[in-house]
Motif scaffolding. Structure first.
Motif, PDB file in Angstrom:
ATOM      1  N   LEU A   1      45.875  78.797  33.061  1.00 62.15           N
ATOM      2  CA  LEU A   1      44.456  78.996  32.783  1.00 62.15           C
ATOM      3  C   LEU A   1      44.177  80.392  32.224  1.00 62.15           C
ATOM      4  CD1 LEU A   1      42.516  77.346  35.755  1.00 62.15           C
ATOM      5  CD2 LEU A   1      42.266  76.822  33.327  1.00 62.15           C
ATOM      6  N   MET A   2      45.060  81.335  32.550  1.00 59.06           N
ATOM      7  CA  MET A   2      44.863  82.722  32.122  1.00 59.06           C
ATOM      8  C   MET A   2      45.445  83.015  30.739  1.00 59.06           C
ATOM      9  SD  MET A   2      45.866  84.619  35.713  1.00 59.06           S
ATOM     10  CE  MET A   2      45.212  84.018  37.269  1.00 59.06           C
TER      11      MET A   2
ATOM     12  N   TYR B   1      44.746  82.276  24.529  1.00 67.10           N
ATOM     13  CA  TYR B   1      44.940  81.419  23.356  1.00 67.10           C
ATOM     14  C   TYR B   1      43.695  80.553  23.210  1.00 67.10           C
ATOM     15  CZ  TYR B   1      47.855  79.133  19.813  1.00 67.10           C
ATOM     16  OH  TYR B   1      48.383  78.693  18.622  1.00 67.10           O
ATOM     17  N   PRO B   2      43.281  80.240  21.982  1.00 63.46           N
ATOM     18  CA  PRO B   2      42.077  79.414  21.796  1.00 63.46           C
ATOM     19  C   PRO B   2      42.181  78.097  22.560  1.00 63.46           C
ATOM     20  CG  PRO B   2      42.799  80.315  19.694  1.00 63.46           C
ATOM     21  CD  PRO B   2      43.872  80.649  20.683  1.00 63.46           C
ATOM     22  N   ALA B   3      41.154  77.809  23.369  1.00 64.07           N
ATOM     23  CA  ALA B   3      41.192  76.627  24.236  1.00 64.07           C
ATOM     24  C   ALA B   3      41.317  75.331  23.446  1.00 64.07           C
ATOM     25  CB  ALA B   3      39.937  76.591  25.110  1.00 64.07           C
TER      26      ALA B   3
ATOM     27  N   TYR C   1      39.977  73.243  34.375  1.00 61.04           N
ATOM     28  CA  TYR C   1      40.464  73.178  33.002  1.00 61.04           C
ATOM     29  C   TYR C   1      39.354  72.678  32.062  1.00 61.04           C
ATOM     30  CZ  TYR C   1      45.371  74.430  33.547  1.00 61.04           C
ATOM     31  OH  TYR C   1      46.537  75.136  33.742  1.00 61.04           O
ATOM     32  N   GLN C   2      38.562  71.737  32.543  1.00 58.62           N
ATOM     33  CA  GLN C   2      37.467  71.220  31.731  1.00 58.62           C
ATOM     34  C   GLN C   2      36.437  72.319  31.459  1.00 58.62           C
ATOM     35  OE1 GLN C   2      35.491  67.876  33.504  1.00 58.62           O
ATOM     36  NE2 GLN C   2      34.428  67.306  31.630  1.00 58.62           N
TER      37      GLN C   2
ATOM     38  N   LEU D   1      43.802  69.050  29.968  1.00 62.15           N
ATOM     39  CA  LEU D   1      44.841  68.879  30.982  1.00 62.15           C
ATOM     40  C   LEU D   1      45.073  67.388  31.168  1.00 62.15           C
ATOM     41  CD1 LEU D   1      46.753  69.982  33.176  1.00 62.15           C
ATOM     42  CD2 LEU D   1      44.824  69.922  34.769  1.00 62.15           C
ATOM     43  N   GLU D   2      46.273  66.931  30.819  1.00 59.89           N
ATOM     44  CA  GLU D   2      46.600  65.506  30.882  1.00 59.89           C
ATOM     45  C   GLU D   2      47.632  65.262  31.975  1.00 59.89           C
ATOM     46  OE1 GLU D   2      49.275  62.525  28.176  1.00 59.89           O
ATOM     47  OE2 GLU D   2      47.701  63.631  27.115  1.00 59.89           O
ATOM     48  N   LEU D   3      47.360  64.276  32.828  1.00 58.87           N
ATOM     49  CA  LEU D   3      48.290  63.912  33.904  1.00 58.87           C
ATOM     50  C   LEU D   3      48.911  62.567  33.569  1.00 58.87           C
ATOM     51  CD1 LEU D   3      46.187  64.796  37.097  1.00 58.87           C
ATOM     52  CD2 LEU D   3      47.427  66.318  35.567  1.00 58.87           C
TER      53      LEU D   3
END
Length: 618
Positions: A80-81, A84-86, A113-114, A120-122
């Motif tokens: 998360l830190m 880089y462009p989200a 993450y949202q 973020l994919e699980l």
């Protein structure tokens, strides 16, 4: 004697070249090579959006996960830190049949993450298929929508501008793989610390002079368009994936500005197991990446031969040196004989002392002994892993046990563990020496009686430990026809089993078919005496029907023979298995002290011998 002397000289020089000459040459060459012929234009964003962001590549970070709840939260916070462009970053977690709370931990981060605008994919799989399967599946899925694919371990924390540096270096012509400076947060020993510092220096020099020979699996990036699937039986995937690109002419570079901190501390047992697996993988990758020996790869080919290939060869080289110097002690030349005695006794002290240190978990802490110990134990593990791979006896995957599961009680004292293992090795060596002359006769009888291989390999469940269940390939003389279970599937043995050949029936009656398992004993999969090793497919079924069935090999290696085997015939039904369970637990009780263990093993071995000579086997 001339060829023994020549062999010894070659062995010594190979050792010196691999460990000292090659690293010194590589570092000196890298030092004087002109690497400042172009200006490095990299500038960090410092979390400030700018016009350059739109030109940055799309990056997908893929992490295969199997029971990683301990470090997963810290890793997701670390990602998360990242600066880089989200909208250019995606994180994909591949859960491979986890039995702990890893999935639940990841779901707690979905909202965070949202909020940050990061995808973020699980990808949750109920069954365990292995790390390579997960990587192949997820990287192929995201290959077309990504410019750069990044693989990272959950236990490794990375610097916040790592993705920016990946993007910057990937823009260079000819670069296909980028990694960073890998360091351990906590070293298991001084020898390990010295070894990793040694490896860091070699990697840096390799990166300058050509390509690094294998980036750390904790973090590396590859150009998405270049990704190709690899066989699912690949052992050292973190070496094979990037080196396939190197074999195609692309460079693998190390950028020291990217920090990779490994948080998972190692202990002696874990390190030995890891290096055993690497040893098996080294043999596999030398065979599969032999194209890297081509002169077309320039200095990378030289690095691959001098580094990875000689590291794979070194355990066998040291074994050859041990044998050569032993025979040279009888040389007519006093100088050669004395030198041979000195070298041979030195090797005996080093290997013997290292084996004792490994057995009692007592590694030296002072240099140079700490480094010598680490090197010696490492080559023992590599030799062990290489032999397993060569003979097709590699364990496959190790299945972790949930941390909520009760731990294995330490019911066996060292006064039992050490002499039991020593007796296993001694009996196996003596028995193998006795039966070896008769093996060709048995092999000929099997081949004349039926079509198919002489030996039969089958996956079995081994010792259950706190963190994992060992599985291994058991080896026997074949007693049944080929594909005897192709139609019926796995089934229990039967009285007057029609699947058994006429020669196979004799081998079973005399228990001769079990003798190749002495190799499994030497490799540490089995003991001479212990519970019968069961097939995984039956273990699952039996655990459902018989409480505490799996406890029979908890902390105990399965055996060629055992109290249950000599007290009862082969399993033909569920009731037979229940009865044998009592015998297995009764044997485990005998391991609580030296006297009861010695009496139990001596009695069982004697009864087994009587079974063999009276043709009462099953």
């Amino acid at each position: 004697m001339d060829w023994l002397l020549f062999g010894s000289i070659v062995s010594v020089n190979l050792f010196i070249y691999h460990h000292w000459v090659y690293p010194k040459f590589l570092q000196r060459y890298a030092k004087y090579r002109d690497v400042d012929d172009k200006i490095d234009t990299f500038e960090s964003r410092n979390y400030v959006s700018n016009d350059v962001d739109s030109a940055l590549p799309n990056i997908t970070i893929v992490m295969p996960i199997y029971n990683e709840e301990k470090h997963l939260g810290a890793k997701l916070s670390n990602l998360l830190m990242l600066d880089y462009p989200a909208d250019k970053l995606k994180v994909v977690l591949g859960f491979d049949g986890c039995t702990d709370n890893s999935v639940a931990v990841a779901r707690e981060y979905l909202e965070q993450y949202q909020l940050h605008g990061i995808s973020l994919e699980l990808d949750v799989a109920e069954d365990n298929h292995g790390k390579v399967h997960v990587i192949n599946k997820l990287l192929m899925r995201h290959k077309s929508t990504s410019d750069i694919l990044v693989l990272s371990d959950v236990s490794a924390l990375i610097s916040i501008d790592a993705m920016q540096i990946f993007a910057h270096r990937m823009a260079e012509e000819g670069v296909g793989v980028v990694t960073g400076d890998y360091q351990l947060y906590e070293h298991g020993s001084k020898g390990e610390a010295h070894y990793w510092n040694y490896q860091r220096n070699i990697r840096k020099a390799e990166s300058i002079t050509g390509s690094i020979i294998g980036p750390p699996g904790a973090l590396y990036a590859i150009k998405a368009a270049l990704f190709e699937e690899i066989p699912v039986d690949t052992i050292n995937d973190d070496f094979v994936f990037p080196m396939l690109l190197v074999s195609r002419g692309y460079r693998a570079v190390l950028d020291e500005r990217i920090s990779i901190i490994e948080m998972e501390a190692t202990n002696t047992a874990d390190d030995f197991s890891r290096r055993t697996r690497i040893g098996a993988g080294n043999v596999q990758q030398v065979l599969r990446l032999r194209g890297l020996f081509s002169s077309q790869n320039g200095l990378t080919s030289f690095n691959f031969f001098s580094g990875k290939f000689l590291r794979t060869l070194m355990p066998f080289n040291l074994l050859a040196l041990f044998v050569f110097t032993y025979f040279l002690t009888n040389s007519d030349s006093a100088v050669i004989a004395n030198a041979a005695w000195f070298l041979w006794l030195g090797q005996c002290c080093l290997y013997g002392g290292s084996a004792l240190g490994l057995l009692f978990d007592a590694a030296p802490v002072k240099q140079p002994w700490a480094s010598l110990y680490y090197i010696a134990v490492g080559y023992m593990a590599s030799f062990y892993g290489a032999i397993r791979y060569i003979f097709g006896l590699d364990r496959g995957t190790w299945i972790k046990i949930s941390s909520a599961h009760p731990t294995v009680a330490d019911f066996q004292k060292q006064s039992v563990v050490i002499p039991k293992r020593f007796s296993d090795i001694l009996i196996s060596i003596v028995a193998l020496l006795i039966i070896t002359p008769f093996v060709p006769l048995v092999a000929l009888a099997i081949k004349l009686n039926s079509k198919g291989p002489v030996f039969y390999r089958q996956l079995r469940v081994g010792e259950i430990k706190n963190e994992y269940v060992e599985v291994f390939m058991l080896i026997k003389f074949r007693t049944m026809g080929v594909e005897s279970e192709s139609k019926s599937g796995p089934v229990w043995a039967q009285k007057q089993d029609t699947r058994v050949t006429s020669v196979g029936r004799f081998l079973r009656k005399t228990r001769i078919d079990e003798l190749p398992q002495l190799i499994n004993v030497l490799l540490g999969d089995m003991a001479i005496v212990g519970p019968r090793p069961e097939r995984p497919v039956f273990c699952g079924r039996l655990e459902e029907k018989i409480p505490y069935y799996l406890e029979r090999t908890r902390g105990v290696r399965p055996g060629i023979t055992g109290l249950a085997q000599v007290s009862q015939g082969a399993d033909t039904c569920l009731e037979d298995v229940k009865n044998k369970l009592y015998w297995d637990h009764a044997y485990a009780l005998s391991l609580t002290n030296f006297t009861s263990w010695l009496k139990a093993d001596a009695t069982i071995i004697l009864r087994t011998f009587l079974t063999m000579v009276t043709f009462k086997g099953n």
